[in-house]
Design a protein around this motif. Structure first.
Motif, PDB file in Angstrom:
ATOM      1  N   LYS A   1      63.210 -20.827 -26.664  1.00  0.00           N
ATOM      2  CA  LYS A   1      63.980 -20.026 -27.635  1.00  0.00           C
ATOM      3  C   LYS A   1      64.368 -21.323 -28.477  1.00  0.00           C
ATOM      4  CE  LYS A   1      66.171 -16.317 -25.116  1.00  0.00           C
ATOM      5  NZ  LYS A   1      67.520 -15.788 -24.402  1.00  0.00           N
ATOM      6  N   GLU A   2      64.887 -20.743 -29.632  1.00  0.00           N
ATOM      7  CA  GLU A   2      65.416 -21.783 -30.846  1.00  0.00           C
ATOM      8  C   GLU A   2      66.497 -22.037 -30.460  1.00  0.00           C
ATOM      9  OE1 GLU A   2      65.305 -24.144 -33.893  1.00  0.00           O
ATOM     10  OE2 GLU A   2      63.735 -22.970 -33.423  1.00  0.00           O
ATOM     11  N   LEU A   3      67.161 -23.326 -30.685  1.00  0.00           N
ATOM     12  CA  LEU A   3      68.443 -23.672 -30.068  1.00  0.00           C
ATOM     13  C   LEU A   3      69.404 -24.137 -31.405  1.00  0.00           C
ATOM     14  CD1 LEU A   3      67.613 -25.810 -27.103  1.00  0.00           C
ATOM     15  CD2 LEU A   3      68.414 -23.395 -27.263  1.00  0.00           C
ATOM     16  N   SER A   4      68.731 -24.394 -32.683  1.00  0.00           N
ATOM     17  CA  SER A   4      69.530 -25.045 -33.518  1.00  0.00           C
ATOM     18  C   SER A   4      69.966 -24.115 -34.844  1.00  0.00           C
ATOM     19  CB  SER A   4      68.793 -26.534 -34.165  1.00  0.00           C
ATOM     20  OG  SER A   4      67.709 -26.062 -34.488  1.00  0.00           O
ATOM     21  N   TYR A   5      68.952 -23.414 -35.318  1.00  0.00           N
ATOM     22  CA  TYR A   5      69.082 -22.521 -36.413  1.00  0.00           C
ATOM     23  C   TYR A   5      69.194 -20.985 -36.071  1.00  0.00           C
ATOM     24  CZ  TYR A   5      67.650 -26.514 -39.056  1.00  0.00           C
ATOM     25  OH  TYR A   5      67.583 -27.770 -39.552  1.00  0.00           O
ATOM     26  N   ILE A   6      70.261 -20.741 -35.337  1.00  0.00           N
ATOM     27  CA  ILE A   6      70.329 -19.260 -34.824  1.00  0.00           C
ATOM     28  C   ILE A   6      71.255 -18.384 -35.409  1.00  0.00           C
ATOM     29  CG2 ILE A   6      69.503 -19.898 -32.319  1.00  0.00           C
ATOM     30  CD1 ILE A   6      72.556 -20.327 -31.690  1.00  0.00           C
ATOM     31  N   THR A   7      71.934 -19.091 -36.423  1.00  0.00           N
ATOM     32  CA  THR A   7      73.198 -18.468 -37.304  1.00  0.00           C
ATOM     33  C   THR A   7      73.116 -18.731 -38.931  1.00  0.00           C
ATOM     34  OG1 THR A   7      74.979 -20.187 -37.081  1.00  0.00           O
ATOM     35  CG2 THR A   7      74.746 -18.195 -35.425  1.00  0.00           C
ATOM     36  N   PRO A   8      73.279 -18.038 -39.702  1.00  0.00           N
ATOM     37  CA  PRO A   8      72.962 -18.265 -41.133  1.00  0.00           C
ATOM     38  C   PRO A   8      74.198 -19.547 -41.491  1.00  0.00           C
ATOM     39  CG  PRO A   8      73.427 -16.272 -40.968  1.00  0.00           C
ATOM     40  CD  PRO A   8      73.598 -16.478 -39.560  1.00  0.00           C
ATOM     41  N   ASN A   9      73.441 -20.587 -42.249  1.00  0.00           N
ATOM     42  CA  ASN A   9      74.209 -21.738 -42.452  1.00  0.00           C
ATOM     43  C   ASN A   9      74.728 -21.591 -44.002  1.00  0.00           C
ATOM     44  OD1 ASN A   9      73.942 -22.907 -40.010  1.00  0.00           O
ATOM     45  ND2 ASN A   9      72.124 -23.996 -40.493  1.00  0.00           N
ATOM     46  N   PHE A  10      73.966 -21.338 -44.915  1.00  0.00           N
ATOM     47  CA  PHE A  10      74.052 -21.347 -46.258  1.00  0.00           C
ATOM     48  C   PHE A  10      74.652 -19.848 -46.957  1.00  0.00           C
ATOM     49  CE2 PHE A  10      70.377 -24.317 -45.605  1.00  0.00           C
ATOM     50  CZ  PHE A  10      71.220 -25.428 -45.647  1.00  0.00           C
ATOM     51  N   GLY A  11      73.928 -18.718 -46.318  1.00  0.00           N
ATOM     52  CA  GLY A  11      74.445 -17.488 -46.884  1.00  0.00           C
ATOM     53  C   GLY A  11      75.125 -16.844 -45.767  1.00  0.00           C
ATOM     54  N   LYS A  12      75.283 -15.496 -46.057  1.00  0.00           N
ATOM     55  CA  LYS A  12      76.132 -14.604 -45.383  1.00  0.00           C
ATOM     56  C   LYS A  12      75.144 -13.735 -44.405  1.00  0.00           C
ATOM     57  CE  LYS A  12      80.344 -15.200 -47.656  1.00  0.00           C
ATOM     58  NZ  LYS A  12      81.605 -14.432 -48.071  1.00  0.00           N
ATOM     59  N   ILE A  13      74.289 -13.435 -44.867  1.00  0.00           N
ATOM     60  CA  ILE A  13      73.302 -12.509 -44.190  1.00  0.00           C
ATOM     61  C   ILE A  13      71.815 -13.541 -44.035  1.00  0.00           C
ATOM     62  CG2 ILE A  13      71.942 -10.290 -44.256  1.00  0.00           C
ATOM     63  CD1 ILE A  13      74.176  -9.350 -46.056  1.00  0.00           C
TER      64      ILE A  13
ATOM     65  N   LYS B   1      58.227  -9.851 -34.802  1.00  0.00           N
ATOM     66  CA  LYS B   1      59.322  -8.827 -35.192  1.00  0.00           C
ATOM     67  C   LYS B   1      60.631  -9.531 -35.714  1.00  0.00           C
ATOM     68  CE  LYS B   1      58.228  -5.552 -31.534  1.00  0.00           C
ATOM     69  NZ  LYS B   1      58.827  -5.134 -30.246  1.00  0.00           N
ATOM     70  N   LEU B   2      61.181  -9.028 -36.495  1.00  0.00           N
ATOM     71  CA  LEU B   2      62.337  -9.514 -37.243  1.00  0.00           C
ATOM     72  C   LEU B   2      63.638  -8.671 -37.130  1.00  0.00           C
ATOM     73  CD1 LEU B   2      60.496 -10.577 -40.725  1.00  0.00           C
ATOM     74  CD2 LEU B   2      61.023 -11.979 -38.683  1.00  0.00           C
ATOM     75  N   LYS B   3      64.758  -9.203 -37.459  1.00  0.00           N
ATOM     76  CA  LYS B   3      65.926  -8.305 -37.658  1.00  0.00           C
ATOM     77  C   LYS B   3      67.038  -9.044 -38.509  1.00  0.00           C
ATOM     78  CE  LYS B   3      68.599 -10.415 -33.681  1.00  0.00           C
ATOM     79  NZ  LYS B   3      68.981  -9.851 -32.166  1.00  0.00           N
ATOM     80  N   ILE B   4      67.982  -8.427 -38.822  1.00  0.00           N
ATOM     81  CA  ILE B   4      68.878  -8.811 -39.719  1.00  0.00           C
ATOM     82  C   ILE B   4      70.179  -9.008 -39.123  1.00  0.00           C
ATOM     83  CG2 ILE B   4      70.326  -8.161 -41.847  1.00  0.00           C
ATOM     84  CD1 ILE B   4      68.228  -6.225 -42.698  1.00  0.00           C
ATOM     85  N   VAL B   5      70.803 -10.251 -39.604  1.00  0.00           N
ATOM     86  CA  VAL B   5      72.047 -10.576 -38.804  1.00  0.00           C
ATOM     87  C   VAL B   5      72.796 -11.003 -39.766  1.00  0.00           C
ATOM     88  CG1 VAL B   5      70.756 -11.661 -36.712  1.00  0.00           C
ATOM     89  CG2 VAL B   5      71.336 -13.092 -38.595  1.00  0.00           C
ATOM     90  N   ARG B   6      74.408 -11.017 -39.309  1.00  0.00           N
ATOM     91  CA  ARG B   6      75.366 -11.370 -40.397  1.00  0.00           C
ATOM     92  C   ARG B   6      76.217 -12.560 -39.611  1.00  0.00           C
ATOM     93  NH1 ARG B   6      77.449  -6.873 -43.927  1.00  0.00           N
ATOM     94  NH2 ARG B   6      75.753  -5.401 -43.982  1.00  0.00           N
ATOM     95  N   LYS B   7      76.772 -13.301 -40.623  1.00  0.00           N
ATOM     96  CA  LYS B   7      77.442 -14.413 -40.219  1.00  0.00           C
ATOM     97  C   LYS B   7      79.029 -14.012 -39.916  1.00  0.00           C
ATOM     98  CE  LYS B   7      78.607 -19.290 -41.808  1.00  0.00           C
ATOM     99  NZ  LYS B   7      78.168 -20.287 -42.781  1.00  0.00           N
ATOM    100  N   TYR B   8      79.506 -14.204 -39.020  1.00  0.00           N
ATOM    101  CA  TYR B   8      80.895 -13.800 -38.902  1.00  0.00           C
ATOM    102  C   TYR B   8      81.695 -15.323 -38.714  1.00  0.00           C
ATOM    103  CZ  TYR B   8      79.073  -9.373 -37.396  1.00  0.00           C
ATOM    104  OH  TYR B   8      78.319  -8.218 -37.527  1.00  0.00           O
ATOM    105  N   ASN B   9      82.711 -15.077 -39.602  1.00  0.00           N
ATOM    106  CA  ASN B   9      83.877 -16.202 -39.565  1.00  0.00           C
ATOM    107  C   ASN B   9      85.001 -16.009 -38.536  1.00  0.00           C
ATOM    108  OD1 ASN B   9      82.084 -17.415 -41.339  1.00  0.00           O
ATOM    109  ND2 ASN B   9      83.134 -16.722 -43.219  1.00  0.00           N
TER     110      ASN B   9
END
Length: 140
Positions: free
Chosen positions: A24-36, A132-140
């Motif tokens: 699995k990917e370990l480093s780029y798992i949440t959005p860093n620049f955007g929110k989605i 396969k892809l999916k949409i994720v959101r960044k939670y603060n």
């Protein structure tokens, strides 16, 4: 020259990295620049043509009113021997450049936008990419 290719490289040919594709990917798992973000659910290889096609779909869908980021660059060369050549005689010529996308990797990021338009864009992108892809959101 395509903008999704690596600018400089030390060797044209490299060894296969099939063992790393199973993890699995370990480093780029949440959005860093955007929110989605658009996240991969499978391991697959992506080419510069597929990235350019996805970029064009995003620009057309949002009509240039959104800021987005593409987080990957094709940096792994794939070689292929010509048809009709017997085994041996060295490694084949450079065939294409790819990026090995692992499960959980964020491929595209968007700033906060209308979710209906993003869903339409996501559907057209997911039909054209191999995994396969999916949409994720960044939670603060």
């Amino acid at each position: 020259m395509n903008q999704f290719l690596q600018k400089n490289w030390k060797w044209k040919n490299c060894q296969k990295r099939q063992r790393k594709m199973k993890s699995k990917e370990l480093s780029y798992i949440t959005p860093n620049f955007g929110k989605i973000g658009i996240k991969s659910c499978e391991n697959f290889l992506i080419t510069p043509d597929q990235l350019e096609m996805s970029r064009r779909i995003i620009v057309r869908t949002f009509s240039k009113k959104i800021k987005f980021w593409i987080n990957i660059r094709c940096n792994t060369p794939l070689t292929k021997k010509p048809i009709g050549i017997r085994m041996g005689k060295g490694k084949g010529r450079l065939d294409k450049w790819v990026f090995p996308v692992k499960k959980g990797r964020i491929i595209f990021e968007f700033e906060d936008t209308n979710f209906d338009i993003l869903k339409k864009c996501f559907n057209s992108i997911s039909k054209r990419l191999p995994g396969k892809l999916k949409i994720v959101r960044k939670y603060n």
